[in-house]
Motif scaffolding. Sequence first.
Motif, PDB file in Angstrom:
ATOM      1  N   ASP A   1      -9.351   7.791  12.171  1.00 18.29           N
ATOM      2  CA  ASP A   1      -9.337   6.340  11.952  1.00 18.29           C
ATOM      3  C   ASP A   1      -7.945   5.734  12.089  1.00 18.29           C
ATOM      4  O   ASP A   1      -7.757   4.525  11.895  1.00 18.29           O
ATOM      5  CB  ASP A   1      -9.928   5.995  10.586  1.00 18.29           C
ATOM      6  CG  ASP A   1      -9.077   6.505   9.426  1.00 18.29           C
ATOM      7  OD1 ASP A   1      -8.081   7.217   9.685  1.00 18.29           O
ATOM      8  OD2 ASP A   1      -9.410   6.202   8.261  1.00 18.29           O
ATOM      9  N   GLY A   2      -6.940   6.575  12.433  1.00 18.02           N
ATOM     10  CA  GLY A   2      -5.589   6.079  12.627  1.00 18.02           C
ATOM     11  C   GLY A   2      -4.706   6.135  11.394  1.00 18.02           C
ATOM     12  O   GLY A   2      -3.504   5.855  11.478  1.00 18.02           O
ATOM     13  N   SER A   3      -5.279   6.478  10.240  1.00 17.98           N
ATOM     14  CA  SER A   3      -4.481   6.617   9.023  1.00 17.98           C
ATOM     15  C   SER A   3      -3.974   8.045   8.900  1.00 17.98           C
ATOM     16  O   SER A   3      -4.416   8.946   9.621  1.00 17.98           O
ATOM     17  CB  SER A   3      -5.311   6.254   7.790  1.00 17.98           C
ATOM     18  OG  SER A   3      -6.358   7.203   7.594  1.00 17.98           O
ATOM     19  N   LEU A   4      -3.010   8.251   7.986  1.00 15.00           N
ATOM     20  CA  LEU A   4      -2.491   9.584   7.722  1.00 15.00           C
ATOM     21  C   LEU A   4      -3.288  10.238   6.604  1.00 15.00           C
ATOM     22  O   LEU A   4      -3.649   9.581   5.623  1.00 15.00           O
ATOM     23  CB  LEU A   4      -1.020   9.516   7.307  1.00 15.00           C
ATOM     24  CG  LEU A   4      -0.011   9.040   8.351  1.00 15.00           C
ATOM     25  CD1 LEU A   4       1.358   8.838   7.702  1.00 15.00           C
ATOM     26  CD2 LEU A   4       0.093  10.030   9.503  1.00 15.00           C
ATOM     27  N   LEU A   5      -3.555  11.523   6.756  1.00 20.07           N
ATOM     28  CA  LEU A   5      -4.195  12.257   5.667  1.00 20.07           C
ATOM     29  C   LEU A   5      -3.267  12.277   4.458  1.00 20.07           C
ATOM     30  O   LEU A   5      -3.689  12.104   3.320  1.00 20.07           O
ATOM     31  CB  LEU A   5      -4.529  13.686   6.107  1.00 20.07           C
ATOM     32  CG  LEU A   5      -5.173  14.583   5.057  1.00 20.07           C
ATOM     33  CD1 LEU A   5      -6.487  13.995   4.554  1.00 20.07           C
ATOM     34  CD2 LEU A   5      -5.401  15.993   5.622  1.00 20.07           C
TER      35      LEU A   5
ATOM     36  N   LEU B   1       1.057   5.153   8.866  1.00 18.24           N
ATOM     37  CA  LEU B   1       2.291   5.602   9.498  1.00 18.24           C
ATOM     38  C   LEU B   1       3.184   4.431   9.902  1.00 18.24           C
ATOM     39  O   LEU B   1       2.709   3.443  10.452  1.00 18.24           O
ATOM     40  CB  LEU B   1       1.965   6.435  10.742  1.00 18.24           C
ATOM     41  CG  LEU B   1       3.145   6.852  11.630  1.00 18.24           C
ATOM     42  CD1 LEU B   1       4.051   7.837  10.890  1.00 18.24           C
ATOM     43  CD2 LEU B   1       2.650   7.455  12.940  1.00 18.24           C
ATOM     44  N   ILE B   2       4.492   4.565   9.609  1.00 17.31           N
ATOM     45  CA  ILE B   2       5.503   3.657  10.144  1.00 17.31           C
ATOM     46  C   ILE B   2       6.414   4.514  11.024  1.00 17.31           C
ATOM     47  O   ILE B   2       7.332   5.182  10.531  1.00 17.31           O
ATOM     48  CB  ILE B   2       6.348   2.992   9.039  1.00 17.31           C
ATOM     49  CG1 ILE B   2       5.461   2.398   7.941  1.00 17.31           C
ATOM     50  CG2 ILE B   2       7.242   1.917   9.636  1.00 17.31           C
ATOM     51  CD1 ILE B   2       6.244   1.826   6.779  1.00 17.31           C
TER      52      ILE B   2
ATOM     53  N   GLY C   1       0.826  -1.206   0.000  1.00 17.36           N
ATOM     54  CA  GLY C   1       0.000   0.000   0.000  1.00 17.36           C
ATOM     55  C   GLY C   1       0.855   1.248   0.000  1.00 17.36           C
ATOM     56  O   GLY C   1       1.891   1.315  -0.664  1.00 17.36           O
ATOM     57  N   ILE C   2       0.441   2.236   0.785  1.00 18.79           N
ATOM     58  CA  ILE C   2       1.138   3.513   0.875  1.00 18.79           C
ATOM     59  C   ILE C   2       1.487   3.767   2.338  1.00 18.79           C
ATOM     60  O   ILE C   2       0.608   3.721   3.204  1.00 18.79           O
ATOM     61  CB  ILE C   2       0.263   4.665   0.331  1.00 18.79           C
ATOM     62  CG1 ILE C   2      -0.207   4.350  -1.097  1.00 18.79           C
ATOM     63  CG2 ILE C   2       1.030   5.988   0.352  1.00 18.79           C
ATOM     64  CD1 ILE C   2      -1.249   5.320  -1.616  1.00 18.79           C
TER      65      ILE C   2
END
Length: 349
Positions: free
Chosen positions: A240-244, A288-289, A209-210
Amino acid sequence: MTKALLGPTVSTVYNFRCLGRSLLGTYQLANHSIRETGFTKYCLIMLWLVATSAYWVGAIIGSKVVVKLRTGSNLCFEDHADSVTSIQDREGRKRLFQAAVVIPALVSNMAGQAQLRRTVESVLVQCTHEQLDVVVDDGSPIAINMNLDLSNFAVIRKSRNAGPAAARNTGAQYALERGAKTICFLDSDASADKEWFKEHLKMQAAKPGIYGGLTTSSSATLVSRLHECIGTLRGPLLPDGSLLYAPTCNLSVSSACWVSFDETFKSAAFEDVEFCIRMRKQGWKTWLIATAVVYHEYETSLLGLWKQFYRYGKAEPKMIQKHREYLDWLASASTDYERTKMVIAKKND
């Protein structure tokens, strides 16, 4: 936005919204983000006012000059590569690689050359012979001489400067043609942590993914500390815990979801944001990593700070023209990772 495109009141509303964000940002910076006290705190607030005023000026000018998009396509992709350091095996066939790192570069002096070398070396020490490192010379006024005779390193030279989005597209296409399943992006003014590439590849192997890593400053100057406080190169976390979005100085994309960056963004501003928002609307969220760390070398002068945020502000109207929902999503996001993670965890309990 131009009045012809979005109506007579949108430009005014947009300008007031920019002003409101600037005032809110100043309040949050003064009361929550800055941990320093005394004279240092006031210096950081003054620098923030310089940055936000530059952003506002850029946004006003950008809203007046943005032009109508061509019907049928949001994107522009042209390859103007003049020469490529070819990578082949002993029988003359193209070498194939599992993954690649793409570094766009516009070098104008010897200091920039030395900075680029630090960036490349920070990556090459992590790469195996099956992992490719590509530098895209985006029309630099001086020749980029890396003097590296390696089987997994290439330099693509472009005859004219077309912007970082075009440079990344050229590098990514080169890597994809050589079998890369994961493409990582790094800027020429940044250095990768020793585990950076490994962390991106580990996440891409688990779930293609990204992904965006954690970018921090490589110095402790006042301007660098301001960037740390406001999270300039820290993608905002959504509920939701993802990055914009994630900045392209620390980004990886799987070949399964690769599409070109929009080359109508000519400067280093919002081309990465637009990419991530466009992919989000197609069902690919950015994650995010936190263990994939990049150390960024910020421009430390006052003029450099002004130019950087002016560039950001000027590009935002075009971004909003393409993706109207961007500002609403941005309003619900935060660059305070620890605080946001606690809120998300509480909601999930």
